[in-house]
Design a protein around this motif. Structure first.
Motif, PDB file in Angstrom:
ATOM      1  N   ARG A  92       0.837  -1.199   0.000  1.00 20.70           N
ATOM      2  CA  ARG A  92       0.000   0.000   0.000  1.00 20.70           C
ATOM      3  C   ARG A  92       0.879   1.259   0.000  1.00 20.70           C
ATOM      4  O   ARG A  92       0.605   2.211  -0.726  1.00 20.70           O
ATOM      5  N   ALA A  93       1.938   1.268   0.785  1.00 20.26           N
ATOM      6  CA  ALA A  93       2.832   2.431   0.844  1.00 20.26           C
ATOM      7  C   ALA A  93       3.511   2.677  -0.506  1.00 20.26           C
ATOM      8  O   ALA A  93       3.584   3.822  -0.979  1.00 20.26           O
ATOM      9  N   ILE A  94       3.990   1.616  -1.128  1.00 21.23           N
ATOM     10  CA  ILE A  94       4.679   1.752  -2.422  1.00 21.23           C
ATOM     11  C   ILE A  94       3.717   2.220  -3.503  1.00 21.23           C
ATOM     12  O   ILE A  94       4.010   3.156  -4.259  1.00 21.23           O
ATOM     13  N   VAL A  95       2.555   1.582  -3.594  1.00 17.92           N
ATOM     14  CA  VAL A  95       1.593   1.937  -4.641  1.00 17.92           C
ATOM     15  C   VAL A  95       1.023   3.332  -4.402  1.00 17.92           C
ATOM     16  O   VAL A  95       0.794   4.084  -5.348  1.00 17.92           O
ATOM     17  N   SER A  96       0.844   3.718  -3.152  1.00 16.37           N
ATOM     18  CA  SER A  96       0.368   5.071  -2.843  1.00 16.37           C
ATOM     19  C   SER A  96       1.370   6.123  -3.304  1.00 16.37           C
ATOM     20  O   SER A  96       0.991   7.162  -3.863  1.00 16.37           O
ATOM     21  N   GLU A  97       2.657   5.874  -3.078  1.00 15.71           N
ATOM     22  CA  GLU A  97       3.686   6.809  -3.534  1.00 15.71           C
ATOM     23  C   GLU A  97       3.744   6.868  -5.057  1.00 15.71           C
ATOM     24  O   GLU A  97       3.856   7.945  -5.652  1.00 15.71           O
ATOM     25  N   LEU A  98       3.640   5.714  -5.695  1.00  9.42           N
ATOM     26  CA  LEU A  98       3.616   5.652  -7.160  1.00  9.42           C
ATOM     27  C   LEU A  98       2.401   6.402  -7.697  1.00  9.42           C
ATOM     28  O   LEU A  98       2.504   7.174  -8.658  1.00  9.42           O
TER      29      LEU A  98
END
Length: 106
Positions: free
Chosen positions: A35-41
């Motif tokens: 979730r953190a990675i995709v949110s930043e992307l």
């Protein structure tokens, strides 16, 4: 834009819309790290002029995935597989060439 889509629209093109979860809901259902990675992307993609988000329903994987489009052309979508995140990026001379060549942001 946070509506669902069908994957029937062809490679890199905007598929037909159908009911489905929002991009926010798809991301929220991911594990903490994913979730953190995709949110930043997502934040980075949406910071580009003219980029829209949609939920793409991938018929092969039978799941909704976050997808990002510029001028109706899919830039990429992200799958949350058990083995890890996987992104599919569409880069083609006929599809993204003009977007890249005309962009001041790339």
């Amino acid at each position: 834009m946070a509506s669902g889509e069908s994957a029937s629209g062809g490679r890199g093109k905007s598929p037909e819309l159908e009911a489905g979860p929002s991009v926010s809901n798809v991301i929220e259902a991911m594990g903490v790290q994913q979730r953190a990675i995709v949110s930043e992307l997502r934040d980075s993609a949406l910071a580009l002029a003219g980029v829209e988000e949609r939920t793409l329903f991938d018929g092969f994987c039978r799941e909704g995935t976050p997808a990002f489009y510029a001028q109706g052309i899919q830039l990429f979508h992200v799958h949350d597989f058990r083995a890890g995140l996987r992104a599919t990026i569409f880069v083609g001379v006929n599809t993204l060439g003009r977007l890249i060549l005309e962009s001041d942001e790339v």
